[in-house]
Design an enzyme around this catalytic site. Structure first.
Site, PDB file in Angstrom:
ATOM      1  N   GLY A 160       0.843  -1.190   0.000  1.00  0.00           N
ATOM      2  CA  GLY A 160       0.000   0.000   0.000  1.00  0.00           C
ATOM      3  C   GLY A 160       0.879   1.241   0.000  1.00  0.00           C
ATOM      4  N   ILE A 162       2.443   2.796   2.438  1.00  0.00           N
ATOM      5  CA  ILE A 162       3.674   2.658   3.209  1.00  0.00           C
ATOM      6  C   ILE A 162       4.627   1.692   2.524  1.00  0.00           C
ATOM      7  CG2 ILE A 162       4.631   1.825   5.396  1.00  0.00           C
ATOM      8  CD1 ILE A 162       2.050   2.894   6.735  1.00  0.00           C
ATOM      9  N   ARG A 239       0.942  -3.485  12.677  1.00  0.00           N
ATOM     10  CA  ARG A 239       0.204  -3.724  13.909  1.00  0.00           C
ATOM     11  C   ARG A 239       0.819  -4.938  14.601  1.00  0.00           C
ATOM     12  NH1 ARG A 239      -1.225   0.753  13.404  1.00  0.00           N
ATOM     13  NH2 ARG A 239      -3.354   1.586  13.283  1.00  0.00           N
ATOM     14  N   GLU A 268       0.968  -4.343  23.563  1.00  0.00           N
ATOM     15  CA  GLU A 268       1.567  -3.070  23.966  1.00  0.00           C
ATOM     16  C   GLU A 268       0.612  -2.290  24.887  1.00  0.00           C
ATOM     17  OE1 GLU A 268       0.681  -0.060  20.320  1.00  0.00           O
ATOM     18  OE2 GLU A 268       1.973  -1.756  19.783  1.00  0.00           O
ATOM     19  N   HIS A 286       5.693   2.405  19.418  1.00  0.00           N
ATOM     20  CA  HIS A 286       4.613   2.690  18.474  1.00  0.00           C
ATOM     21  C   HIS A 286       4.625   4.171  18.053  1.00  0.00           C
ATOM     22  CE1 HIS A 286       0.328   1.275  17.178  1.00  0.00           C
ATOM     23  NE2 HIS A 286       0.884   2.064  16.277  1.00  0.00           N
TER      24      HIS A 286
END
Length: 322
Positions: A160, A162, A239, A268, A286
């Protein structure tokens, strides 16, 4: 402020369930009645929030908003994810209830891509363990050769926004590119692998840059890590749910892979000690998508979505149901 404007703002109650930058909070408070609860919504609606007046919720992909939570908010009209991800927002339930869901596509993509390349370089060249060695007085003993990115094989899970930006940066290192996704993309760089195991087998570095959610949970499992091999590195900037944490811990413990760079963790902010203590693991909290530019872009997308919705205009960044 005129009584008419004041009444209009008073009727636009917004609940924010995530931590937001001060500038974003100031902008929301200027135009809306903001209920700020950055620790999220557990079992009960946050104190002081009247469900009958609440018309908007600000969340993100990790925190999301469930069908059950929407059911508690009869006046809810719009759910805005601060960032590109919205995997834990029940979009189907929102559509069924006539609620608009928005996000900020591409707002932080460049920053995430930069972060991924940084983790790749730091892992390959051993920045963290070598700094530790020098501090411990082991200068000469630590001068063994380390791998580098130039000419190496990069496997991308996700092509995508990224993924494409990571690929563009990797081409500057003359890396050989491969990628895995639901389907090949005619204009994507590199070779498409329908089989993730095959991609991992043909990669020196494997970067996870796909969407989160149930469909990709533990997509990178023991078999994938085994295929990556003892000289391979895995980086996750998507994720935490995509990478099986226990499989990763086991792979590191048995030297089945060389190391890992993690911006996200399954549970997390809790991080297993086995990951914290491993010298070839880099962990960031993150923040891959956080830069001044990306936060401004996310703020602008959020404010635009709310403004367009309440003006009864077309919402540019509305999510379309599958």
């Amino acid at each position: 402020m005129s009584p008419v404007l004041s009444a209009s703002m008073g009727g636009r109650h917004v609940l924010a369930l995530i931590a937001l930058p001060d500038a974003t909070l100031d902008a929301l408070r200027r135009d809306y009645t903001l209920h700020y609860h950055p620790d999220g919504w557990d079992d009960a609606l946050p104190a002081g929030v009247d469900p009958v007046t609440l018309r908007a919720v600000v969340t993100n992909g990790s925190t999301g908003l469930s069908d059950a939570q929407m059911a508690v908010l009869p006046a809810l009209e719009i759910v805005s994810a601060f960032g590109a991800g919205y995997e834990n927002v029940d979009v189907d339930a929102a559509v069924r209830r006539g609620i608009v869901v928005t996000h900020a596509p591409g707002a932080n993509a460049a920053t995430v891509a930069d972060h991924a390349i940084g983790l790749l370089l730091a892992l390959a060249r051993g920045y963290a363990p070598l700094t530790g060695a020098v501090r411990a007085g082991r200068w000469r003993a630590s001068r063994a050769e380390r791998p580098t990115l130039t000419g190496a094989r990069l496997g991308l899970i996700g092509m995508g926004r990224i993924g494409r930006l990571i690929a563009a940066r990797a081409q500057g290192f003359d890396m050989t590119l491969g990628y895995h996704g639901r389907q090949p993309r005619a204009d994507a760089p590199g070779r498409y692998y329908a089989d993730l195991i095959e991609l991992a087998t043909n990669s020196d570095f494997l970067v996870i840059a796909c969407n989160g959610g149930p469909s990709t949970k533990h997509l990178v499992d023991r078999q994938v890590l085994q295929a990556l091999g003892p000289s391979g590195y895995v980086v996750n900037v998507s994720r935490g749910s995509v990478l099986d944490t226990q499989a990763l811990i086991d792979a590191l413990a048995h030297a089945a892979i060389a190391g890992a760079g993690l911006d996200v963790i399954e549970d997390e902010p809790e991080v297993p000690p086995a990951l914290l203590d491993h010298p070839e693991v880099l962990i960031t909290p993150h923040i891959a998508g956080r830069s001044p530019a990306s936060l401004i872009a996310q703020r602008d997308a959020l404010l635009a979505s709310l403004s367009q919705h309440f003006a009864q205009a077309s919402v540019e960044f509305a999510v379309r149901a599958a």
